[in-house]
Write a protein that holds these residues in place. Structure first.
Motif, PDB file in Angstrom:
ATOM      1  N   GLN A  40      26.020  43.035  37.416  1.00 27.53           N
ATOM      2  CA  GLN A  40      24.798  42.622  36.727  1.00 27.53           C
ATOM      3  C   GLN A  40      23.585  43.457  37.120  1.00 27.53           C
ATOM      4  OE1 GLN A  40      26.391  40.804  39.056  1.00 27.53           O
ATOM      5  NE2 GLN A  40      25.038  39.379  40.128  1.00 27.53           N
ATOM      6  N   ASP A  41      23.715  44.340  38.113  1.00 29.19           N
ATOM      7  CA  ASP A  41      22.616  45.214  38.498  1.00 29.19           C
ATOM      8  C   ASP A  41      22.391  46.274  37.421  1.00 29.19           C
ATOM      9  OD1 ASP A  41      22.498  43.790  40.859  1.00 29.19           O
ATOM     10  OD2 ASP A  41      23.632  45.283  42.014  1.00 29.19           O
TER      11      ASP A  41
ATOM     12  N   HIS B 237      12.607  40.760  34.556  1.00 21.79           N
ATOM     13  CA  HIS B 237      13.549  40.075  33.662  1.00 21.79           C
ATOM     14  C   HIS B 237      14.721  39.504  34.464  1.00 21.79           C
ATOM     15  CE1 HIS B 237      16.093  39.299  30.176  1.00 21.79           C
ATOM     16  NE2 HIS B 237      17.049  40.026  30.747  1.00 21.79           N
ATOM     17  N   LEU B 238      15.275  40.297  35.369  1.00 21.60           N
ATOM     18  CA  LEU B 238      16.404  39.825  36.171  1.00 21.60           C
ATOM     19  C   LEU B 238      16.000  38.631  37.028  1.00 21.60           C
ATOM     20  CD1 LEU B 238      17.979  43.222  37.365  1.00 21.60           C
ATOM     21  CD2 LEU B 238      18.918  41.637  35.671  1.00 21.60           C
ATOM     22  N   SER B 239      14.794  38.645  37.559  1.00 19.06           N
ATOM     23  CA  SER B 239      14.349  37.537  38.415  1.00 19.06           C
ATOM     24  C   SER B 239      14.291  36.228  37.647  1.00 19.06           C
ATOM     25  CB  SER B 239      12.981  37.862  39.023  1.00 19.06           C
ATOM     26  OG  SER B 239      11.961  37.834  38.024  1.00 19.06           O
ATOM     27  N   ARG B 240      14.112  36.329  36.326  1.00 18.87           N
ATOM     28  CA  ARG B 240      13.999  35.121  35.506  1.00 18.87           C
ATOM     29  C   ARG B 240      15.320  34.703  34.873  1.00 18.87           C
ATOM     30  NH1 ARG B 240       8.405  36.764  32.234  1.00 18.87           N
ATOM     31  NH2 ARG B 240       6.961  36.372  33.981  1.00 18.87           N
ATOM     32  N   THR B 241      16.232  35.649  34.719  1.00 17.71           N
ATOM     33  CA  THR B 241      17.460  35.366  33.967  1.00 17.71           C
ATOM     34  C   THR B 241      18.745  35.535  34.752  1.00 17.71           C
ATOM     35  OG1 THR B 241      17.662  37.654  33.182  1.00 17.71           O
ATOM     36  CG2 THR B 241      16.327  36.140  31.847  1.00 17.71           C
ATOM     37  N   THR B 242      18.738  36.362  35.813  1.00 16.75           N
ATOM     38  CA  THR B 242      19.968  36.727  36.512  1.00 16.75           C
ATOM     39  C   THR B 242      19.733  36.646  38.015  1.00 16.75           C
ATOM     40  OG1 THR B 242      20.395  38.283  34.697  1.00 16.75           O
ATOM     41  CG2 THR B 242      21.815  38.431  36.640  1.00 16.75           C
TER      42      THR B 242
ATOM     43  N   LEU C 122       9.449  41.410  43.235  1.00 19.25           N
ATOM     44  CA  LEU C 122      10.553  41.684  42.324  1.00 19.25           C
ATOM     45  C   LEU C 122      11.793  42.218  43.049  1.00 19.25           C
ATOM     46  CD1 LEU C 122       8.599  43.429  39.427  1.00 19.25           C
ATOM     47  CD2 LEU C 122       9.227  41.011  39.656  1.00 19.25           C
ATOM     48  N   PRO C 123      12.978  41.923  42.514  1.00 20.50           N
ATOM     49  CA  PRO C 123      14.226  42.447  43.090  1.00 20.50           C
ATOM     50  C   PRO C 123      14.443  43.902  42.658  1.00 20.50           C
ATOM     51  CG  PRO C 123      14.735  41.081  41.188  1.00 20.50           C
ATOM     52  CD  PRO C 123      13.240  40.987  41.397  1.00 20.50           C
ATOM     53  N   LEU C 124      13.705  44.792  43.289  1.00 19.79           N
ATOM     54  CA  LEU C 124      13.720  46.215  42.948  1.00 19.79           C
ATOM     55  C   LEU C 124      14.134  47.030  44.168  1.00 19.79           C
ATOM     56  CD1 LEU C 124      12.982  48.634  41.071  1.00 19.79           C
ATOM     57  CD2 LEU C 124      10.652  48.481  42.009  1.00 19.79           C
ATOM     58  N   LEU C 125      15.111  47.892  43.976  1.00 22.77           N
ATOM     59  CA  LEU C 125      15.542  48.828  45.016  1.00 22.77           C
ATOM     60  C   LEU C 125      15.187  50.232  44.557  1.00 22.77           C
ATOM     61  CD1 LEU C 125      17.121  49.825  47.529  1.00 22.77           C
ATOM     62  CD2 LEU C 125      19.202  49.708  46.119  1.00 22.77           C
ATOM     63  N   VAL C 126      14.377  50.924  45.342  1.00 15.96           N
ATOM     64  CA  VAL C 126      14.037  52.317  45.060  1.00 15.96           C
ATOM     65  C   VAL C 126      14.833  53.198  46.016  1.00 15.96           C
ATOM     66  CG1 VAL C 126      12.193  54.032  44.906  1.00 15.96           C
ATOM     67  CG2 VAL C 126      11.728  51.632  44.328  1.00 15.96           C
ATOM     68  N   VAL C 127      15.723  53.995  45.459  1.00 19.46           N
ATOM     69  CA  VAL C 127      16.557  54.898  46.253  1.00 19.46           C
ATOM     70  C   VAL C 127      15.920  56.280  46.203  1.00 19.46           C
ATOM     71  CG1 VAL C 127      18.842  55.932  46.538  1.00 19.46           C
ATOM     72  CG2 VAL C 127      18.624  53.579  45.707  1.00 19.46           C
ATOM     73  N   VAL C 128      15.427  56.745  47.339  1.00 16.80           N
ATOM     74  CA  VAL C 128      14.775  58.047  47.417  1.00 16.80           C
ATOM     75  C   VAL C 128      15.769  59.052  47.981  1.00 16.80           C
ATOM     76  CG1 VAL C 128      12.796  59.338  48.293  1.00 16.80           C
ATOM     77  CG2 VAL C 128      12.595  56.871  47.871  1.00 16.80           C
ATOM     78  N   GLU C 129      16.136  60.030  47.171  1.00 16.24           N
ATOM     79  CA  GLU C 129      17.013  61.105  47.636  1.00 16.24           C
ATOM     80  C   GLU C 129      16.120  62.265  48.073  1.00 16.24           C
ATOM     81  OE1 GLU C 129      20.945  60.402  44.931  1.00 16.24           O
ATOM     82  OE2 GLU C 129      19.065  60.808  43.890  1.00 16.24           O
ATOM     83  N   ASN C 130      15.740  62.235  49.338  1.00 15.86           N
ATOM     84  CA  ASN C 130      14.777  63.193  49.880  1.00 15.86           C
ATOM     85  C   ASN C 130      15.520  64.436  50.361  1.00 15.86           C
ATOM     86  OD1 ASN C 130      12.779  64.631  51.157  1.00 15.86           O
ATOM     87  ND2 ASN C 130      11.982  62.901  52.332  1.00 15.86           N
ATOM     88  N   ASN C 131      15.583  65.431  49.480  1.00 15.40           N
ATOM     89  CA  ASN C 131      16.237  66.683  49.860  1.00 15.40           C
ATOM     90  C   ASN C 131      15.225  67.728  50.323  1.00 15.40           C
ATOM     91  OD1 ASN C 131      15.151  67.712  47.416  1.00 15.40           O
ATOM     92  ND2 ASN C 131      17.002  67.110  46.300  1.00 15.40           N
ATOM     93  N   ALA C 132      13.994  67.285  50.532  1.00 15.48           N
ATOM     94  CA  ALA C 132      12.936  68.080  51.176  1.00 15.48           C
ATOM     95  C   ALA C 132      12.429  69.233  50.324  1.00 15.48           C
ATOM     96  CB  ALA C 132      13.382  68.600  52.544  1.00 15.48           C
ATOM     97  N   ILE C 133      12.766  69.224  49.027  1.00 13.01           N
ATOM     98  CA  ILE C 133      12.226  70.274  48.165  1.00 13.01           C
ATOM     99  C   ILE C 133      12.117  69.734  46.738  1.00 13.01           C
ATOM    100  CG2 ILE C 133      14.501  71.298  47.734  1.00 13.01           C
ATOM    101  CD1 ILE C 133      12.984  74.058  47.759  1.00 13.01           C
TER     102      ILE C 133
END
Length: 305
Positions: free
Chosen positions: A65-66, A133-138, A169-180
């Motif tokens: 459901q994500d 939306h997910l916080s309200r429905t899922t 909010l149920p938010l995940l921020v994935v930072v792919e820090n490749n330094a450039i």
């Protein structure tokens, strides 16, 4: 332990399925570069060589459901989510059986629970809205947005984080820090740190420096569970390496710097790994031949599947 004492599975904390998926992504990306060089691809393509382990590590932590929001360097995200190399390759090549009838290409793909975009920062406001939306429905659903270190130069990132923190909010921020960022080193385009910027909004931050999937999953299990319940969003920063150029040839890094970067693929080396490697390389080659034989995508487009 020396490297020769450790198997690839032990080094990477991975099971067979993990290794197969990482190798599938590696050979898929290499295959795209070969196809581009042969003139078989239109437009551009950005590979995730060196970063394949990130979406694979996250895969069992995410639920059906994500909703995953990807970016311009998103082939690995898509393959980890759906395991559909033929559909993705057909999309990139504009052949029948493509995920979005060939109109999205490498960067702009829509599929149930998945959206990628090549516009830097564009996904964060949308992800915040989807998280609402997910916080309200899922209950327990999570919006997951992949961005790079360069995306922190976009104002939309901060507008989205502000609302996500305010509305818990149920938010995940994935930072792919490749330094450039394309060809600009991170110390030339970012003041402060990702952790400091997350802290400014009261958002938790986890920094991952390992490429060991087991260690990554152990480190993220509890924070992701907390993010799902909605007390606050979460920023997870992966310190990683981009082995290839931004696109095909725009790389200003000295060759020695690229050669010194950690590559899980060359670090993992045993008989079992080599057998899996050969199998995935042959699989991608067979898929490529089959997709090349397909007719072009049909028009007009009737939407994505």
């Amino acid at each position: 332990m020396t490297r020769t004492d450790v198997t690839a599975a032990e080094l990477l904390g991975a099971d067979v399925a993990d290794l197969e998926l990482m190798l599938l992504i590696r050979h898929f990306e290499r295959g795209l570069l070969d196809l581009f060089a042969a003139g078989e691809l239109s437009g551009t393509t950005h590979t995730c060589l060196g970063q394949e382990y990130i979406p694979v590590a996250l895969r069992p932590l995410l639920r059906e459901q994500d909703f995953v929001f990807s970016n311009h360097r998103g082939h690995g995200h898509y393959l980890a989510r759906f395991g559909d190399p033929a559909g993705l390759l057909a999309e990139i090549m504009g052949r029948q059986g493509a995920v979005c009838a060939g109109v999205g290409g490498s960067q702009h793909i829509l599929r149930e629970g998945y959206l990628s975009t090549g516009i830097q920062g564009e996904s964060l406001p949308v992800a915040a809205g989807l998280a609402l939306h997910l916080s309200r429905t899922t209950p327990g659903g999570l919006a997951v947005a992949h961005i790079g270190d360069g995306t922190w130069g976009e104002g939309a990132v901060y507008e989205a984080l502000n609302l996500a923190a305010l509305w818990r909010l149920p938010l995940l921020v994935v930072v792919e820090n490749n330094a450039i960022a394309q060809s600009t080193p991170v110390d030339a385009h970012m003041a402060g740190s990702v952790a400091g910027r997350a802290a400014a909004f009261g958002i938790d931050h986890v920094r991952i420096t390992s490429a060991n999937l087991g260690q990554i999953r152990d480190a993220l299990a509890a924070p992701l569970a907390a993010a799902r319940s909605g007390p606050a969003p979460l920023v997870v920063e992966f310190m990683t390496h981009r082995l290839g150029p931004h696109s095909k040839g725009d790389d200003t890094r000295p060759p020695a710097e690229i050669a010194a970067a950690f590559d899980w693929y060359t670090a993992a080396d045993d008989d079992h790994f080599r057998a899996l490697d050969r199998r995935q390389r042959e699989r991608v080659a067979a898929i490529t031949c089959e997709v090349l034989s397909r007719p072009r995508s049909l028009w007009p487009v009737r939407g994505c599947r």
